[in-house]
Design a protein around this motif. Structure first.
Motif, mmCIF file in Angstrom:
data_model
loop_
_atom_site.group_PDB
_atom_site.id
_atom_site.type_symbol
_atom_site.label_atom_id
_atom_site.label_comp_id
_atom_site.label_asym_id
_atom_site.label_seq_id
_atom_site.Cartn_x
_atom_site.Cartn_y
_atom_site.Cartn_z
ATOM 1 N N SER A 69 0.851 -1.189 0.000
ATOM 2 C CA SER A 69 0.000 0.000 0.000
ATOM 3 C C SER A 69 0.884 1.235 0.000
ATOM 4 O O SER A 69 1.748 1.386 0.867
ATOM 5 C CB SER A 69 -0.912 0.005 1.227
ATOM 6 O OG SER A 69 -1.655 1.213 1.306
ATOM 7 N N LEU A 87 1.148 5.475 -0.100
ATOM 8 C CA LEU A 87 0.481 6.747 0.170
ATOM 9 C C LEU A 87 1.401 7.901 -0.215
ATOM 10 O O LEU A 87 2.495 8.017 0.331
ATOM 11 C CB LEU A 87 0.145 6.852 1.665
ATOM 12 C CG LEU A 87 -0.263 8.227 2.179
ATOM 13 C CD1 LEU A 87 -1.690 8.527 1.770
ATOM 14 C CD2 LEU A 87 -0.116 8.309 3.691
ATOM 15 N N THR A 117 2.210 11.641 0.254
ATOM 16 C CA THR A 117 1.864 12.708 1.185
ATOM 17 C C THR A 117 2.105 14.067 0.537
ATOM 18 O O THR A 117 2.764 14.166 -0.498
ATOM 19 C CB THR A 117 2.662 12.566 2.497
ATOM 20 O OG1 THR A 117 4.037 12.295 2.187
ATOM 21 C CG2 THR A 117 2.118 11.426 3.338
ATOM 22 N N HIS A 149 5.031 6.763 0.646
ATOM 23 C CA HIS A 149 5.250 5.897 1.801
ATOM 24 C C HIS A 149 4.619 4.534 1.528
ATOM 25 O O HIS A 149 3.450 4.452 1.141
ATOM 26 C CB HIS A 149 4.646 6.514 3.060
ATOM 27 C CG HIS A 149 5.229 7.849 3.406
ATOM 28 N ND1 HIS A 149 6.333 7.998 4.207
ATOM 29 C CD2 HIS A 149 4.866 9.104 3.032
ATOM 30 C CE1 HIS A 149 6.625 9.280 4.334
ATOM 31 N NE2 HIS A 149 5.742 9.971 3.621
ATOM 32 N N TYR A 202 7.924 -1.196 6.214
ATOM 33 C CA TYR A 202 7.786 0.216 5.838
ATOM 34 C C TYR A 202 9.035 0.691 5.101
ATOM 35 O O TYR A 202 10.165 0.348 5.465
ATOM 36 C CB TYR A 202 7.577 1.099 7.071
ATOM 37 C CG TYR A 202 7.698 2.586 6.746
ATOM 38 C CD1 TYR A 202 6.640 3.274 6.180
ATOM 39 C CD2 TYR A 202 8.901 3.269 6.966
ATOM 40 C CE1 TYR A 202 6.748 4.612 5.841
ATOM 41 C CE2 TYR A 202 9.018 4.616 6.632
ATOM 42 C CZ TYR A 202 7.946 5.280 6.071
ATOM 43 O OH TYR A 202 8.057 6.600 5.714
ATOM 44 N N ASN A 252 10.153 4.351 2.249
ATOM 45 C CA ASN A 252 9.647 5.522 1.534
ATOM 46 C C ASN A 252 10.542 5.860 0.354
ATOM 47 O O ASN A 252 11.689 5.403 0.263
ATOM 48 C CB ASN A 252 9.481 6.719 2.469
ATOM 49 C CG ASN A 252 10.795 7.173 3.069
ATOM 50 O OD1 ASN A 252 11.658 7.698 2.378
ATOM 51 N ND2 ASN A 252 10.954 6.979 4.371
ATOM 52 N N GLU A 304 -2.886 -0.761 5.377
ATOM 53 C CA GLU A 304 -3.393 0.150 4.340
ATOM 54 C C GLU A 304 -3.321 1.584 4.852
ATOM 55 O O GLU A 304 -3.789 1.886 5.950
ATOM 56 C CB GLU A 304 -4.848 -0.206 4.006
ATOM 57 C CG GLU A 304 -5.495 0.683 2.976
ATOM 58 C CD GLU A 304 -5.297 0.165 1.562
ATOM 59 O OE1 GLU A 304 -5.649 0.886 0.620
ATOM 60 O OE2 GLU A 304 -4.785 -0.965 1.406
ATOM 61 N N TRP A 305 -2.713 2.460 4.052
ATOM 62 C CA TRP A 305 -2.585 3.857 4.423
ATOM 63 C C TRP A 305 -3.891 4.626 4.246
ATOM 64 O O TRP A 305 -4.662 4.370 3.349
ATOM 65 C CB TRP A 305 -1.556 4.548 3.539
ATOM 66 C CG TRP A 305 -0.118 4.321 3.856
ATOM 67 C CD1 TRP A 305 0.807 3.756 3.017
ATOM 68 C CD2 TRP A 305 0.577 4.672 5.048
ATOM 69 N NE1 TRP A 305 2.038 3.748 3.628
ATOM 70 C CE2 TRP A 305 1.923 4.295 4.880
ATOM 71 C CE3 TRP A 305 0.195 5.254 6.253
ATOM 72 C CZ2 TRP A 305 2.888 4.495 5.849
ATOM 73 C CZ3 TRP A 305 1.146 5.447 7.232
ATOM 74 C CH2 TRP A 305 2.474 5.074 7.028
ATOM 75 N N TYR A 312 -4.446 9.015 4.602
ATOM 76 C CA TYR A 312 -3.930 10.305 5.065
ATOM 77 C C TYR A 312 -5.083 11.168 5.540
ATOM 78 O O TYR A 312 -5.972 11.526 4.770
ATOM 79 C CB TYR A 312 -3.147 11.022 3.960
ATOM 80 C CG TYR A 312 -2.496 12.286 4.482
ATOM 81 C CD1 TYR A 312 -1.396 12.209 5.336
ATOM 82 C CD2 TYR A 312 -2.992 13.547 4.152
ATOM 83 C CE1 TYR A 312 -0.801 13.348 5.840
ATOM 84 C CE2 TYR A 312 -2.401 14.698 4.651
ATOM 85 C CZ TYR A 312 -1.303 14.588 5.494
ATOM 86 O OH TYR A 312 -0.722 15.718 6.007
ATOM 87 N N ALA A 340 -1.089 10.592 9.321
ATOM 88 C CA ALA A 340 -1.337 9.388 8.538
ATOM 89 C C ALA A 340 -1.806 8.272 9.458
ATOM 90 O O ALA A 340 -1.430 8.193 10.628
ATOM 91 C CB ALA A 340 -0.078 8.964 7.794
ATOM 92 N N VAL A 362 -2.534 4.014 9.575
ATOM 93 C CA VAL A 362 -2.377 2.700 8.975
ATOM 94 C C VAL A 362 -3.435 1.777 9.574
ATOM 95 O O VAL A 362 -3.565 1.683 10.797
ATOM 96 C CB VAL A 362 -0.987 2.101 9.226
ATOM 97 C CG1 VAL A 362 -0.796 0.819 8.418
ATOM 98 C CG2 VAL A 362 0.108 3.094 8.880
ATOM 99 N N PHE A 373 6.193 9.604 10.311
ATOM 100 C CA PHE A 373 6.611 8.353 9.694
ATOM 101 C C PHE A 373 7.873 7.770 10.340
ATOM 102 O O PHE A 373 8.511 6.886 9.783
ATOM 103 C CB PHE A 373 6.787 8.517 8.178
ATOM 104 C CG PHE A 373 5.511 8.876 7.487
ATOM 105 C CD1 PHE A 373 4.630 7.894 7.071
ATOM 106 C CD2 PHE A 373 5.177 10.206 7.277
ATOM 107 C CE1 PHE A 373 3.437 8.222 6.459
ATOM 108 C CE2 PHE A 373 3.978 10.545 6.668
ATOM 109 C CZ PHE A 373 3.109 9.550 6.251
#
Length: 308
Positions: free
Chosen positions: A73, A75, A77, A83, A98, A100, A128-129, A131, A138, A140, A171
């Protein structure tokens, strides 16, 4: 749904993109191939309905007990950073992977974000992100099974999932997982959509036998309370929903894992749904992730890098 073989069309796709002067955003679909040990893959689309595969993998899984990358997933930002979170193991992890990136090509060092304190936690599935622009943070969302915590119903204690969440503003630091939703049955694969101020929709999978289909819930904030759940709006044996705005409504993609393809439903109100599965094209072998938008210049560089 029409199946398109990507190898034959890749170079035509590359030509179209590299010759285009468009400055618009493109749709990007994060993906993986079974058995999920190779890493992050991408599909791209100009219209959100017809997709082409970008060859290659872009991040190899290096964290977690089993070191897989399922359910990726991504995202983007407001600062332009992408991310990525993913399922790092089928069982045994109390967190998710995780990393980025600024360009979807070069990625940061991978981290395992531990979010479940209970040592009896069986898994952390499908992070799943979302925002939350209203709060500048954010969120999750994932599914975990903690045996004997909830009424079992018809599921085994080690397959009785509920939805949890963690919050981060930078993050780097993530809150410990908290319960987001207990609908009274095993549920996984949740994605949240903001329709307007104080108007949020969740698409989730009812993971109980024999259902294995998708339902809808609504709330006034992304943190809930998520209380009511709709009847199923899909066939059985689907998972991994992701949602995009489309044609003054919403297009919901999902993985039809028994059929080894994808389906889609269109809705304007999340109450009435039209089957759109015959209107989309997705290359074979891809599995579910999330759809997001990326600037044309990033997609162009990504596709160019895949041909080198």
């Amino acid at each position: 749904m029409q199946i398109v073989h990507t190898k034959a069309i890749f170079f035509s796709l590359l030509f179209i993109i590299l010759c285009s002067c468009s400055s618009k955003e493109w749709y990007v679909y994060s993906s993986f191939h079974e058995p999920a040990n190779e890493g992050l893959r991408f599909l791209v689309s100009r219209d959100g309905m017809h997709w082409d595969s970008i060859p290659g993998t872009w991040l190899h899984p290096e964290v977690g007990k089993q070191r897989v990358m399922r359910d990726p997933s991504i995202l983007p930002t407001p600062d332009g950073t992408f991310h990525l979170v993913w399922t790092s193991s089928w069982q045994g992890d109390r967190g998710f992977g995780y990393a980025n990136s600024r360009d979807l090509i070069h990625w940061s060092e991978e981290r395992l974000i531990t979010v479940m304190e209970d040592t009896s936690t069986v898994n952390v599935w499908a992070p799943e992100w979302f925002y939350d622009e209203e709060r500048g943070q954010a969120m999750v969302v994932w599914a975990s099974c903690v045996p004997y915590r909830f009424e079992k119903g018809i599921e085994d204690e080690r397959n009785n999932h509920r939805l949890y969440y963690s919050i981060t503003k930078d993050f780097n630091t993530f809150t410990t997982g908290r319960l987001l939703m207990d609908p009274g049955f095993s549920c996984i694969d949740a994605t949240i959509v903001k329709r307007g101020k104080s108007d949020y929709v969740m698409v989730l999978k009812d993971n109980t036998r024999p259902n294995r289909n998708l339902r809808i819930s609504t709330a006034t904030t992304p943190l809930g309370p998520w209380i009511t759940v709709s009847d199923p709006f899909t066939e059985e044996f689907v998972e991994g929903p992701t949602v995009i705005e489309h044609n003054n409504g919403y297009l919901i993609y999902y993985d039809r894992y028994k059929k080894n393809d994808f389906g889609a439903s269109f809705t304007t109100d999340f109450n009435h749904f039209e089957n759109y599965s015959d209107n989309i094209t997705i290359p074979p072998f891809h599995k579910h992730g999330t759809i997001f938008k990326a600037p044309y210049k990033i997609v162009k560089k990504l596709i160019k890098a895949s041909s080198q």
